[in-house]
Design a protein around this motif. Sequence first.
Motif, PDB file in Angstrom:
ATOM      1  N   TYR A  70      25.260  37.453  57.457  1.00  0.00           N
ATOM      2  CA  TYR A  70      26.514  36.785  57.085  1.00  0.00           C
ATOM      3  C   TYR A  70      26.325  35.507  56.256  1.00  0.00           C
ATOM      4  CZ  TYR A  70      28.997  40.420  59.406  1.00  0.00           C
ATOM      5  OH  TYR A  70      29.503  41.654  59.708  1.00  0.00           O
ATOM      6  N   GLY A 110      26.965  40.104  53.974  1.00  0.00           N
ATOM      7  CA  GLY A 110      28.247  39.560  54.420  1.00  0.00           C
ATOM      8  C   GLY A 110      29.286  39.631  53.298  1.00  0.00           C
ATOM      9  N   TRP A 136      30.556  43.166  52.976  1.00  0.00           N
ATOM     10  CA  TRP A 136      31.559  43.504  53.992  1.00  0.00           C
ATOM     11  C   TRP A 136      32.911  42.894  53.615  1.00  0.00           C
ATOM     12  CZ3 TRP A 136      30.619  47.632  56.359  1.00  0.00           C
ATOM     13  CH2 TRP A 136      29.386  47.932  56.907  1.00  0.00           C
ATOM     14  N   ALA A 181      34.232  34.425  62.130  1.00  0.00           N
ATOM     15  CA  ALA A 181      33.842  34.709  60.738  1.00  0.00           C
ATOM     16  C   ALA A 181      34.591  33.825  59.726  1.00  0.00           C
ATOM     17  CB  ALA A 181      33.993  36.203  60.436  1.00  0.00           C
ATOM     18  N   THR A 193      27.393  31.586  62.270  1.00  0.00           N
ATOM     19  CA  THR A 193      26.822  31.561  60.918  1.00  0.00           C
ATOM     20  C   THR A 193      27.465  30.452  60.096  1.00  0.00           C
ATOM     21  OG1 THR A 193      26.473  33.951  61.027  1.00  0.00           O
ATOM     22  CG2 THR A 193      26.385  32.969  58.854  1.00  0.00           C
ATOM     23  N   MET A 230      29.915  31.254  57.226  1.00  0.00           N
ATOM     24  CA  MET A 230      31.221  31.706  57.728  1.00  0.00           C
ATOM     25  C   MET A 230      32.029  30.509  58.239  1.00  0.00           C
ATOM     26  SD  MET A 230      31.596  35.048  57.538  1.00  0.00           S
ATOM     27  CE  MET A 230      30.635  35.593  56.163  1.00  0.00           C
TER      28      MET A 230
END
Length: 265
Positions: free
Chosen positions: A15, A20, A23, A60, A82, A85
Amino acid sequence: MKRLNIGLKEVQGVYDGPEGKLWELIMGEQIHIGGFMESMVMAKKAGIKEGQKVLDLCSALGGGLRFLVKNFKVQGFGLDGTKTMFDEAKKRAQAEKVADKIEFKLGNVLDIPWSEGTFDVVWGEDAWCYVTDKDKLVQGAAKVLKKGGTLAFSDWIEGPAGLTEAEAERVNKFMKFPYMESGKGYEAIIKKHGLTLKSSEDLGPHFASCIDLYIRMLSEQLTFDALRIIGDNMEMFKGMGGEMAFMADLARKGKFSRGRFIAVK
Ligand SMILES: C[S@@+](CC[C@H](N)C(=O)[O-])C[C@H]1O[C@@H](n2cnc3c(N)ncnc32)[C@H](O)[C@@H]1O
């Protein structure tokens, strides 16, 4: 099932980096299956109301909390491990003028930094599959819920038809999951920590059709964008397509799935 030696450090690798971004490219700012619609279904099932304090574990980019603030006028709290994020979640909440309604913290969801009995709702969308100890995670979630509060989460799970060791290992390696729970496994964990299970749903057919949708988007619309994110590496792109097709096939067979769970303290 065998567990892989994958922890938060490996998940941060996903991420904080190109995976990341990929996604986000295919799922949008709410990095979970079904986006807005699936959040709306879960929020209604959880009976979320204006003014409630909602903690999103693995928040996230903050898409889940911005959705809840805008549509249900909740007070949002987010925890994610993360840095990219966490930074993006704060930036995007500011840009959408909801920063005063959401508090984000950076940290591991296995060590929740809020006191016992703080929240009306603990929320999670398609992320707990990355967590190394689901039992400890649900225990921590139950602890920070108020008496009468609601746990509502969806997750990628082993389907009712079951995975072989080899199939589970292949999915977990590709996805960077240490392991996946099954629906029955989550039900047992929820009850073990003193919560009353209100509903447990297997969402396999929808899950399978969404993986097919992502494969089509990558191959028929977003190929250029996806390649740019992974440094124009066509071999890697083809390899990812193969793994996603493998996952879609498992999902169609009921071996790999997504579950939604609602429980009350
Ligand atoms: C699929 S995304 C979550 C999507 C988010 N729930 C949403 O709907 O937009 C997975 C997130 O889980 C976070 N994560 C995974 N394991 C974690 C852990 N042990 N502690 C905190 N965050 C974690 C990752 O940093 C990543 O941001």
